[in-house]
Design an enzyme around this catalytic site. Structure first.
Site, PDB file in Angstrom:
ATOM      1  N   ASP A 198    -107.373   5.453  12.312  1.00  0.00           N
ATOM      2  CA  ASP A 198    -108.533   4.608  12.078  1.00  0.00           C
ATOM      3  C   ASP A 198    -108.245   3.573  10.993  1.00  0.00           C
ATOM      4  O   ASP A 198    -107.380   3.772  10.126  1.00  0.00           O
ATOM      5  CB  ASP A 198    -109.733   5.453  11.641  1.00  0.00           C
ATOM      6  CG  ASP A 198    -110.125   6.475  12.686  1.00  0.00           C
ATOM      7  OD1 ASP A 198    -109.872   6.219  13.874  1.00  0.00           O
ATOM      8  OD2 ASP A 198    -110.666   7.525  12.305  1.00  0.00           O
ATOM      9  N   TYR A 199    -108.992   2.505  11.020  1.00  0.00           N
ATOM     10  CA  TYR A 199    -108.877   1.404  10.046  1.00  0.00           C
ATOM     11  C   TYR A 199    -108.887   1.938   8.611  1.00  0.00           C
ATOM     12  O   TYR A 199    -108.086   1.518   7.774  1.00  0.00           O
ATOM     13  CB  TYR A 199    -110.041   0.434  10.275  1.00  0.00           C
ATOM     14  CG  TYR A 199    -110.082  -0.752   9.338  1.00  0.00           C
ATOM     15  CD1 TYR A 199    -109.221  -1.829   9.518  1.00  0.00           C
ATOM     16  CD2 TYR A 199    -110.994  -0.796   8.293  1.00  0.00           C
ATOM     17  CE1 TYR A 199    -109.268  -2.937   8.671  1.00  0.00           C
ATOM     18  CE2 TYR A 199    -111.047  -1.890   7.435  1.00  0.00           C
ATOM     19  CZ  TYR A 199    -110.179  -2.956   7.631  1.00  0.00           C
ATOM     20  OH  TYR A 199    -110.228  -4.037   6.792  1.00  0.00           O
TER      21      TYR A 199
END
Length: 244
Positions: free
Chosen positions: A102-103
């Site tokens: 994830d970011y």
């Protein structure tokens, strides 16, 4: 000489299964002739085209990146945000991430141009373990930990059982550090699992991928996997296939 579908997969065009489908559908040419047989083998001097585009054969590359938080697990981003390949400018081959982080998640991310290798590692059936360290809000009860260990019911189904260890907790700040090991790779899975037991993630890092760790690396650093490490990863997947 190697099987045609394997050559296509190694070039990063498609997984081996998808490559087989393209061959059967008559979308692959070898030396200008359409090939629909899955058993055909090709050599270095054979010219392969997939859907009219010449296949560019590249030397396989296998990398480990210590992905920073705030970076997209992709090769490009339409919002012009930083992507993982920005940290590996020295590689000329067309590499891409194996799965994603994830970011807002940091830690181990593998990148390669070997499509077959990537797809095998990402397949949940082969149970390649990934270990995360999460700082969460609150102090989970023993029952909450057991829910994670048994599997959590999410909107896309129940997760496989996880291995969970409480590393530390701070009663004053009401935070806990957990180590969680899973072998699936659903979107934002660890975050969603912890939200489901009402202990949302404050910080998340993937510290281990199978036997690989971040030892010797700082955030943003990368290194090539050794031939022995690649061989070990292939052996893990093969063991998973045999077990499945």
């Amino acid at each position: 000489m190697e099987r045609l579908q394997k050559v296509i997969a190694h070039a990063g065009v498609a997984s081996r299964r998808k490559a087989e489908q393209l061959i059967v559908e008559g979308k692959v040419k070898v030396n200008g002739k359409v090939v629909k047989e899955l058993g055909i083998k090709v050599g270095e001097n054979d010219r392969v085209e997939v859907e009219g585009i010449p296949l560019e054969r590249e030397e396989p590359v296998y990398l480990l990146l210590y992905k920073p938080s705030g970076v997209i697990s992709a090769v490009k981003d339409d919002k012009d945000r930083k992507v993982v390949t920005d940290f590996i400018p020295y590689i000329k081959q067309r590499i891409y991430p194996v799965g994603r982080l994830d970011y807002d998640t940091s830690g181990i991310l593998l990148l390669t141009n070997d499509g077959e290798f990537a797809n095998a590692l990402m397949h949940p059936r082969y149970e390649v373990e990934k270990t995360y360290v999460a700082k969460v809000k609150g102090v989970p009860s023993r029952e909450s930990i057991k829910i994670l260990e048994r599997g959590v019911v999410l909107e896309d189904g129940k997760t496989a059982p996880a291995k969970v260890k409480v590393i530390s907790f701070d009663k004053r700040k009401q935070t806990t550090i957990l180590e969680i090991t899973i072998h699936e790779g659903r979107n934002r899975q660890v975050r969603r699992m912890l939200e489901a037991i009402e202990h949302p993630v404050l910080k998340l890092k993937r510290e281990q991928y199978a036997f690989l760790t971040l030892s010797g690396l700082s955030t943003g650093d990368s290194r090539e996997l050794s031939p022995h490490e690649v061989k070990q990863l292939r052996a893990l997947v093969l063991h998973g296939k045999n077990r499945a």
